[in-house]
Design a protein around this motif. Sequence first.
Motif: not given
Length: 299
Positions: A170, A200, A103, A203-204, A71, A174
């Motif tokens: 991501e 996550k 992050r 973000h993904e 991270e 995850r």
Amino acid sequence: MAEEPYLALHRQGRLYGPTDQELVLRTPFEVQQFTLDAQGSLRAEVDTRAFQKHPLSPERLRDLQYLWDVERSTMGQVRHVVVSYTNKESRVAAFLTTWAYERHWIADAYQAILEAHGQDVSGPVVHDHLFLDRVEMALDTLAPMTDSVWTNLFGEDVVAGQVARGWSREASMRAAIQAFDDAAGYPELSALLQRVVRLKRVHERFFAVETGERVRRSPRAAAFARRYVSFGFNPMRPVGVSRNAFREFIASVCPTVHDTHLLLQQADEPLQRTPETAGTEPLRRALERDGVVNRYALF
């Protein structure tokens, strides 16, 4: 015959390129709302007293330090974007700013747990770098200079490659966090990790939507996406993190072939749903390339 004024040469803001194509690709992901809802510090969700009473094992602490180190590598990934053509895409740039912010706080929460165990995190992490790691770091140092030139020559299609990498990263992280949570079996830690998993997933989703829209619009963008996630790319090991640390982490959270299968399925399967990125399997390739698994041992 008089030449046309410079601005008159532009059509809908473009000097070159199709006029029916949007100046900025707009997808269903609400970037503005994402920036407004940005997650700040997670330290309030970390019960440090619980870890003082029931500390994590040395092995689990090492796993957590690996996640913390990954991270913390965010800015190393972002610098490749800000010097490239992708930085011209305002929505992507706005998302990445907030993504890096979130992050940072994820890493800060991990750091709080490490500090509760008496870990000294004030200085740089000392890695046992192999020769290949050092070569990789040297090339990465030069990459921003070359990226600033060649990505602008190829233009908008390059963005598909960079967001595809973000999607794979991501999805893989995850899956790694989930594997670590299952292996640790620690309720107080699990609450934080599941909170991070939810972040996550958001973000993904951005990277998945951006990648899907771009690769469907342009065959060349699809080719960039496939290349970016196929060659010399490890979605779980940023440049600067040693291969040895990566191998130790995988061996710890995936002690059996079944566990490795599950990790690969969760990390690589999302990219297989889009025809243009199907078959790339970035994490599987990385595990084989770094000598973590043997291709034939997984079947």
